[in-house]
Design a protein around this motif. Structure first.
Motif, PDB file in Angstrom:
ATOM      1  N   ASP A 239       0.822  -1.217   0.000  1.00 45.37           N
ATOM      2  CA  ASP A 239       0.000   0.000   0.000  1.00 45.37           C
ATOM      3  C   ASP A 239       0.858   1.271   0.000  1.00 45.37           C
ATOM      4  O   ASP A 239       0.356   2.369   0.234  1.00 45.37           O
ATOM      5  CB  ASP A 239      -0.911   0.004   1.245  1.00 45.37           C
ATOM      6  CG  ASP A 239      -0.103   0.090   2.528  1.00 45.37           C
ATOM      7  OD1 ASP A 239       1.112  -0.230   2.486  1.00 45.37           O
ATOM      8  OD2 ASP A 239      -0.655   0.496   3.552  1.00 45.37           O
ATOM      9  N   ASP A 369       3.818  -9.838   5.948  1.00 46.67           N
ATOM     10  CA  ASP A 369       4.500  -8.947   6.907  1.00 46.67           C
ATOM     11  C   ASP A 369       5.540  -9.731   7.706  1.00 46.67           C
ATOM     12  O   ASP A 369       6.647  -9.257   7.960  1.00 46.67           O
ATOM     13  CB  ASP A 369       3.486  -8.330   7.885  1.00 46.67           C
ATOM     14  CG  ASP A 369       2.600  -7.294   7.210  1.00 46.67           C
ATOM     15  OD1 ASP A 369       2.620  -7.232   5.949  1.00 46.67           O
ATOM     16  OD2 ASP A 369       1.891  -6.563   7.913  1.00 46.67           O
ATOM     17  N   THR A 389       4.758   2.608   3.821  1.00 41.36           N
ATOM     18  CA  THR A 389       3.359   2.193   3.830  1.00 41.36           C
ATOM     19  C   THR A 389       2.509   3.438   4.073  1.00 41.36           C
ATOM     20  O   THR A 389       2.991   4.407   4.674  1.00 41.36           O
ATOM     21  CB  THR A 389       3.090   1.153   4.941  1.00 41.36           C
ATOM     22  OG1 THR A 389       1.695   0.919   5.024  1.00 41.36           O
ATOM     23  CG2 THR A 389       3.567   1.607   6.309  1.00 41.36           C
ATOM     24  N   GLU A 390       1.260   3.399   3.634  1.00 38.17           N
ATOM     25  CA  GLU A 390       0.351   4.506   3.927  1.00 38.17           C
ATOM     26  C   GLU A 390      -0.438   4.217   5.200  1.00 38.17           C
ATOM     27  O   GLU A 390      -1.216   5.042   5.648  1.00 38.17           O
ATOM     28  CB  GLU A 390      -0.608   4.716   2.753  1.00 38.17           C
ATOM     29  CG  GLU A 390       0.075   5.187   1.475  1.00 38.17           C
ATOM     30  CD  GLU A 390       0.659   6.585   1.600  1.00 38.17           C
ATOM     31  OE1 GLU A 390      -0.094   7.570   1.561  1.00 38.17           O
ATOM     32  OE2 GLU A 390       1.904   6.702   1.760  1.00 38.17           O
ATOM     33  N   ASP A 391      -0.265   3.014   5.750  1.00 40.34           N
ATOM     34  CA  ASP A 391      -1.043   2.597   6.907  1.00 40.34           C
ATOM     35  C   ASP A 391      -0.179   2.717   8.175  1.00 40.34           C
ATOM     36  O   ASP A 391       0.584   1.814   8.523  1.00 40.34           O
ATOM     37  CB  ASP A 391      -1.501   1.139   6.684  1.00 40.34           C
ATOM     38  CG  ASP A 391      -2.357   0.623   7.821  1.00 40.34           C
ATOM     39  OD1 ASP A 391      -2.418   1.281   8.876  1.00 40.34           O
ATOM     40  OD2 ASP A 391      -2.951  -0.453   7.642  1.00 40.34           O
ATOM     41  N   PHE A 392      -0.291   3.877   8.854  1.00 44.55           N
ATOM     42  CA  PHE A 392       0.595   4.145   9.991  1.00 44.55           C
ATOM     43  C   PHE A 392       0.371   3.180  11.147  1.00 44.55           C
ATOM     44  O   PHE A 392       1.299   2.849  11.872  1.00 44.55           O
ATOM     45  CB  PHE A 392       0.444   5.590  10.471  1.00 44.55           C
ATOM     46  CG  PHE A 392       0.808   6.587   9.413  1.00 44.55           C
ATOM     47  CD1 PHE A 392       1.964   6.418   8.666  1.00 44.55           C
ATOM     48  CD2 PHE A 392       0.001   7.677   9.144  1.00 44.55           C
ATOM     49  CE1 PHE A 392       2.310   7.308   7.666  1.00 44.55           C
ATOM     50  CE2 PHE A 392       0.335   8.580   8.143  1.00 44.55           C
ATOM     51  CZ  PHE A 392       1.485   8.389   7.404  1.00 44.55           C
ATOM     52  N   GLU A 393      -0.869   2.743  11.315  1.00 47.66           N
ATOM     53  CA  GLU A 393      -1.142   1.821  12.429  1.00 47.66           C
ATOM     54  C   GLU A 393      -0.428   0.503  12.193  1.00 47.66           C
ATOM     55  O   GLU A 393       0.164  -0.076  13.093  1.00 47.66           O
ATOM     56  CB  GLU A 393      -2.655   1.600  12.606  1.00 47.66           C
ATOM     57  CG  GLU A 393      -3.402   2.832  13.093  1.00 47.66           C
ATOM     58  CD  GLU A 393      -2.673   3.575  14.230  1.00 47.66           C
ATOM     59  OE1 GLU A 393      -2.296   2.930  15.216  1.00 47.66           O
ATOM     60  OE2 GLU A 393      -2.459   4.794  14.113  1.00 47.66           O
ATOM     61  N   ARG A 394      -0.454   0.058  10.937  1.00 51.02           N
ATOM     62  CA  ARG A 394       0.247  -1.181  10.588  1.00 51.02           C
ATOM     63  C   ARG A 394       1.760  -1.004  10.848  1.00 51.02           C
ATOM     64  O   ARG A 394       2.414  -1.856  11.443  1.00 51.02           O
ATOM     65  CB  ARG A 394       0.014  -1.465   9.107  1.00 51.02           C
ATOM     66  CG  ARG A 394       0.808  -2.630   8.576  1.00 51.02           C
ATOM     67  CD  ARG A 394       0.807  -2.567   7.061  1.00 51.02           C
ATOM     68  NE  ARG A 394       1.058  -3.860   6.469  1.00 51.02           N
ATOM     69  CZ  ARG A 394       1.004  -4.086   5.163  1.00 51.02           C
ATOM     70  NH1 ARG A 394       0.664  -3.132   4.344  1.00 51.02           N
ATOM     71  NH2 ARG A 394       1.268  -5.268   4.684  1.00 51.02           N
ATOM     72  N   ASN A 410       8.385   5.836   6.109  1.00 53.14           N
ATOM     73  CA  ASN A 410       8.296   6.705   4.922  1.00 53.14           C
ATOM     74  C   ASN A 410       9.424   7.738   4.890  1.00 53.14           C
ATOM     75  O   ASN A 410       9.217   8.909   4.525  1.00 53.14           O
ATOM     76  CB  ASN A 410       6.934   7.422   4.853  1.00 53.14           C
ATOM     77  CG  ASN A 410       5.806   6.438   4.604  1.00 53.14           C
ATOM     78  OD1 ASN A 410       5.987   5.429   3.923  1.00 53.14           O
ATOM     79  ND2 ASN A 410       4.650   6.700   5.171  1.00 53.14           N
TER      80      ASN A 410
END
Ligand SMILES: O=CCCC(=O)O
Length: 452
Positions: A239, A369, A389-394, A410
């Motif tokens: 992502d 992952d 990734t665009e998903d910071f929680e991940r 990032n």
């Protein structure tokens, strides 16, 4: 005699007569004597001198940078940026050291109890050629602000830089013995570490050098700090913003012509975007301008020595024999190594397992992952990792699973005076920069004041 050779032209720039045993002893004596006064110098005075030093660097940045470029081939724009970063670390510690080192009051049953931070004395710094100014400044700026003094054993190929650093510190007004360059070969380091007047040693360099220095320091019960190699992974999840991630990865890998401990050397890409990322990587890397390091628009210079370029070539050849494929570059001409992209790199490949210290990026794919985490941690090194990734929680959920000393999301891994810098595993121990770095070479003195 130590020689400086321009790795771009092959020209011998300068020869340096080695200091004799008695020269070295005199310098250590002078450092020790200077320390006795320097440790009582007020923060106000130390800050003033440290700001002067930043000014000296900025006012003469072109000259200092040119010496870097000539001695080790760093493109001039990057050499100027290195000098500016040194000025930044000087200003940073000039402004923050007093607060970082104020006594820590601890409530006990005493009338008064606290920890104060006292300097140790003369610290030996053994430093590498890849950032010939920055590596020294990130040691000496906090060391001087803490009240220590330093002697330097720099890499033999960057003696002009070492001499210039000594000159810069003198020009800023620091007392003579606060910082001295020792013109010596590595063989002489052991006796210096064993000298009673040397209180600790910091080394940035290879694992064998770190191991040798730390063993001697250990025998002498002296503290050591090691910043060694790295084989940072760049992990691109499915992502991620591919365009921005690839741009960042290219900077992370090819900065300083790939000769950086914190360069992102192993690109790990989710299998679903593998082809797209490789294509973007080729396009972006092709844009990097190779050329004369003294030209302002050169991004890829030459490697610092031909033997280093040959070592990289050997690693590449062994990787190809193991099934890896070159999709860009791969050729060497003396000290020049083309920016190189190698795909189909397995976790057994030499360019995955060993540190590659030059303009070469290896690309490996992953499915899950867990597999990505496993690949990151598979390295013996543990300096840092970048995750895209665009998903910071991940991303945040993954942070604790990496063994490294730093996790950047990032962003490329970079050193910053405000943040601690250092690694785990074969990347060494201890931290430089920030308030952690300034406290590495101090006596944390416990004070307990009782009233009958
Ligand atoms: O070679 C490692 C140090 C690079 C840096 O601090 O930016």
């Amino acid at each position: 005699m130590l020689k400086s050779i321009n790795p771009y032209t092959g020209e011998t720039l300068e020869k340096f007569k080695e200091h004799s045993k008695s020269d070295v002893s005199k310098k250590i004596k002078k450092a020790d004597k200077t320390f006795k006064d320097w440790k009582h110098t007020t923060f106000a005075r130390k800050s003033e001198l440290m700001h002067n030093l930043a000014e000296e660097l900025i006012n003469n940045k072109k000259d200092y940078a040119t010496a870097i470029t000539k001695e080790m081939g760093k493109p001039i724009a990057q050499a100027i940026a290195e000098i500016e970063k040194c000025a930044w670390v000087c200003n940073y510690y000039a402004e923050h050291a007093e607060n970082q080192l104020k006594k820590e009051i601890i409530e006990t049953d005493a009338q008064e109890s606290y920890v104060r931070f006292d300097p140790l004395g003369v610290i030996l710094a053994v430093m590498p050629w890849n950032y010939p100014f920055w590596q020294v400044f990130r040691f000496i700026a906090p060391a001087l602000m803490a009240g220590n003094v330093g002697v330097l054993k720099h890499a033999s190929n960057v003696m002009r830089c070492a001499e210039n650093i000594e000159k810069a510190i003198q020009n800023a007004g620091f007392p003579d013995g606060c910082f001295q360059n020792l013109i010596i070969s590595s063989k002489k380091v052991e006796n210096i570490i064993r000298d009673k007047r040397i209180k600790a040693v910091t080394l940035t360099g290879s694992k064998p050098a770190g191991s040798a220095v730390a063993s001697i320091a250990g025998e002498e019960i002296k503290k050591s700090l090691l910043e060694l190699g790295g084989s940072n992974a760049l992990v691109v999840f499915e992502d991620a913003n591919i365009e921005e991630s690839v741009k960042t990865c290219v900077q992370a890998r090819f900065q300083n012509t790939g000769q950086s401990c914190i360069a992102g050397k192993r690109l790990l890409v989710h299998e679903s975007i593998y082809n797209e990322v490789v294509e973007a990587l080729i396009t972006e890397t092709r844009e990097l301008k190779s050329g004369d390091p003294l030209e302002e628009d050169t991004f890829i210079g030459v490697m610092a020595r031909e033997d280093l370029a040959k070592d990289l070539e050997d690693q590449l050849n062994r990787a190809i024999q193991g099934g890896a494929k070159v999709v860009l570059g791969g050729k060497r001409n003396k000290t020049y190594f083309e920016p190189t992209i190698v795909i189909n790199v397995s976790k057994k490949s030499p360019i995955f397992l060993e540190e590659t210290f030059g303009p070469l990026i290896s690309v490996t794919s992953f499915k899950t992952d867990m597999e990505a985490i496993d690949l990151v941690n598979k390295s013996d090194f543990g300096l840092g990792v970048s995750v895209f990734t665009e998903d910071f929680e991940r991303a945040k959920a993954l942070i604790s699973q990496f063994d490294d000393g730093a996790v950047f999301i990032n962003s490329m891994v970079k050193s910053d005076p405000r943040l601690p810098f250092g690694g785990t595993k074969d990347s060494g121990y201890g931290r430089e920069l920030s308030s952690d770095g300034i406290k590495e070479f101090l006596n944390r003195k416990t004070v307990y004041i009782n009233k009958f």
